[in-house]
Structures are given as C-alpha cells and as structure tokens.
Motif scaffolding. Sequence first.
Motif, PDB file in Angstrom:
ATOM      1  N   SER A 167      10.262  25.699  22.917  1.00 55.94           N
ATOM      2  CA  SER A 167      11.487  25.502  22.419  1.00 55.94           C
ATOM      3  C   SER A 167      12.489  24.446  23.127  1.00 55.94           C
ATOM      4  O   SER A 167      13.515  24.253  22.669  1.00 55.94           O
ATOM      5  CB  SER A 167      12.143  26.980  22.085  1.00 55.94           C
ATOM      6  N   PHE A 218      10.320  30.696   7.986  1.00 56.52           N
ATOM      7  CA  PHE A 218      11.494  30.357   8.611  1.00 56.52           C
ATOM      8  C   PHE A 218      12.074  28.696   8.077  1.00 56.52           C
ATOM      9  O   PHE A 218      11.274  27.956   7.619  1.00 56.52           O
ATOM     10  CB  PHE A 218      11.410  30.162  10.374  1.00 56.52           C
ATOM     11  N   PRO A 219      13.278  28.789   7.940  1.00 54.70           N
ATOM     12  CA  PRO A 219      13.530  27.701   7.334  1.00 54.70           C
ATOM     13  C   PRO A 219      13.375  26.402   8.176  1.00 54.70           C
ATOM     14  O   PRO A 219      13.449  26.369   9.397  1.00 54.70           O
ATOM     15  CB  PRO A 219      15.400  27.675   7.091  1.00 54.70           C
ATOM     16  N   ILE A 221      14.968  23.671   9.430  1.00 56.17           N
ATOM     17  CA  ILE A 221      16.032  23.367  10.465  1.00 56.17           C
ATOM     18  C   ILE A 221      15.728  24.149  11.698  1.00 56.17           C
ATOM     19  O   ILE A 221      15.946  23.680  12.715  1.00 56.17           O
ATOM     20  CB  ILE A 221      17.191  23.327   9.687  1.00 56.17           C
ATOM     21  N   GLN A 222      15.614  25.414  11.259  1.00 58.54           N
ATOM     22  CA  GLN A 222      15.407  26.393  12.308  1.00 58.54           C
ATOM     23  C   GLN A 222      13.978  26.143  12.909  1.00 58.54           C
ATOM     24  O   GLN A 222      13.945  26.530  14.302  1.00 58.54           O
ATOM     25  CB  GLN A 222      15.590  27.759  11.792  1.00 58.54           C
ATOM     26  N   VAL A 223      12.859  25.755  12.268  1.00 56.75           N
ATOM     27  CA  VAL A 223      11.686  25.775  12.762  1.00 56.75           C
ATOM     28  C   VAL A 223      11.983  24.546  13.935  1.00 56.75           C
ATOM     29  O   VAL A 223      11.112  24.580  15.037  1.00 56.75           O
ATOM     30  CB  VAL A 223      10.592  25.514  11.928  1.00 56.75           C
ATOM     31  N   GLU A 225      13.943  23.365  15.527  1.00 54.15           N
ATOM     32  CA  GLU A 225      14.657  23.923  16.913  1.00 54.15           C
ATOM     33  C   GLU A 225      13.721  24.847  17.756  1.00 54.15           C
ATOM     34  O   GLU A 225      13.686  24.285  18.908  1.00 54.15           O
ATOM     35  CB  GLU A 225      15.965  24.630  16.446  1.00 54.15           C
ATOM     36  N   MET A 226      13.204  25.778  17.244  1.00 52.19           N
ATOM     37  CA  MET A 226      12.341  26.831  17.645  1.00 52.19           C
ATOM     38  C   MET A 226      11.135  25.951  18.310  1.00 52.19           C
ATOM     39  O   MET A 226      10.286  26.441  19.425  1.00 52.19           O
ATOM     40  CB  MET A 226      11.911  27.788  16.732  1.00 52.19           C
ATOM     41  N   SER A 231      15.159  17.079  16.012  1.00 52.92           N
ATOM     42  CA  SER A 231      15.653  17.285  14.897  1.00 52.92           C
ATOM     43  C   SER A 231      14.783  17.585  13.761  1.00 52.92           C
ATOM     44  O   SER A 231      13.568  17.563  13.959  1.00 52.92           O
ATOM     45  CB  SER A 231      16.591  15.982  14.543  1.00 52.92           C
ATOM     46  N   GLN A 232      15.422  18.010  12.551  1.00 55.16           N
ATOM     47  CA  GLN A 232      14.405  18.225  11.424  1.00 55.16           C
ATOM     48  C   GLN A 232      13.834  17.087  10.883  1.00 55.16           C
ATOM     49  O   GLN A 232      12.574  17.151  10.811  1.00 55.16           O
ATOM     50  CB  GLN A 232      15.186  18.855  10.412  1.00 55.16           C
TER      51      GLN A 232
END
Length: 257
Positions: A167, A218-219, A221-223, A225-226, A231-232
């Motif tokens: 991450s 998981f959405p 955009i969150q994936v 970041e994780m 960026s997405q």
Amino acid sequence: MTQPDSDIISLPSEAHAHDHDYHQLVVVLDGNTDFDIQGKGKQLHTGEGCILPSANSHAFAGLGDNQIMVVNLPIPPQKSITDEEYEVVSRLFDQAAYFQLNPRLQILASALSGELQQYPNDSILARACGNTLLSAIRHQMNSKDVRTRGNQLDIDKLDQFIELNLSRRVHIDQLANFCFLSVSQFHERFKDKTGMTPHQYLMRKRLERAQDLLRDGFPPIQVAEMCGFSSQSAMTNVFSQTLNITPLKYQKQFGNR
C-alpha cells in the motif's frame, strides 16, 4: 512531559539539533534521512537506524518524503517494566551506534509500524511494540552475524516484505537494502532468479492484490490506494494494458456474489 514509548513520524527537511534525558531508538521505515550523533554523521536509508543514548546531542533532517519509527526508553523506567527487564534492554544504549536491520527485523518493524498507525492512541500497544522492537534489535546487535552480505536472494522473505508494504511506495533501492545488496547486484540476481525485473514483479504483486480486493467488492478507488497505485486512473491503465479489462468490468464479471 511524559514521552511516548513509540511513534511514527516524518522528519522535516530543515536540520534540527537537540538532546533529551531518555534513550531513543530510531528506525527508518521509508525514504532517506541525515543523522549526526555528536559529530559522527551518516545518511540513513530504509531499514537502517541508530541508537541514541540519553543526553547525546544529535541533529537530523529528512531528505524528501520519509517515515521513521522512534522508540523511547524513559529514565527511570516506567512501572510497566521490571527493574530486571529495564537493565537488560538499557544495555543496548551503552553507546551510540548506527545499524542495519536484518531482513527478518525489517519485516517486524514494518508490521509493528502498521499497528501503531492503525491505533495511534493505544498506549498499551505503543509500549508493547516499542519493547518488542527494542528486544529484537538487542538480540541482533549481540549476534555475531549482524550483517550478512552477498547471500543468495531469499524470494520468500522478500515477498513478505513486499506484501506488508504494497500500500506504500516501494522503491527498488529499498528492496536492495532489504537484501543487503547494491541496486545493480539486486537487479541482476533478481532477474536471474525470477525471470523478470523488480519493477515488473512489484507490478504483478499489485495487480494480484487488486484482483483479490475487487472480487471482494472493494470500490476501485479504494483498491488503488490499498495496492499502492498513484491513482485510480494509473491502476486502470495498468489493468487494461496487462489484463485487457478495466477494474470496474473485472469486478462486475468476477466479483463475489
């Protein structure tokens, strides 16, 4: 003022000098920093650190983005530690020193820092993490095999380090330091062992985790970041080029129902 047992901080780029009446252990988790302990200076990289006995004057500055873990050992000891335990651990601070963590302890430091960041206000956890790292480093410093260079590349241990840090931004020099190799040595040995460059290997690991997280719902955009993508849209580009499908379409097609 009561000092915390352990904390995660970033050092400013402006040099700062001070001393304090408690022992301190510093481990660089990410990036590079400059340290000077009573006139003995050294640039510290990821996985390196220093031992600062109480009242030793020292100066420090961060070199760009950085993250360090500090562990403070108050004098006299807190009630939560026995006199015998304090005596054993405090021997680590008989003199100032710079050190490099072995691969196993780099993994430990990364895992402990993750717990501290997850629960920053938990003083019991902070004390436990600090004592764990202090004790583990004490054993390393007392070992005859403190720094073993040139060993065969251990992909399993490297995978553990990568998984713990996906991450975050993971630089090739961090991986090389982790293996006690120069960047050129690491690159050559890594490609011989895996058939791909370190960058390609890291990207594959990010994509594998992203696929798992997308399937779990998981959405995107969150994936992103994780999984350490900038960026997405960056994740979408890599996803599309490598797997010929966008993250959103992948999730709709393979997501758990």
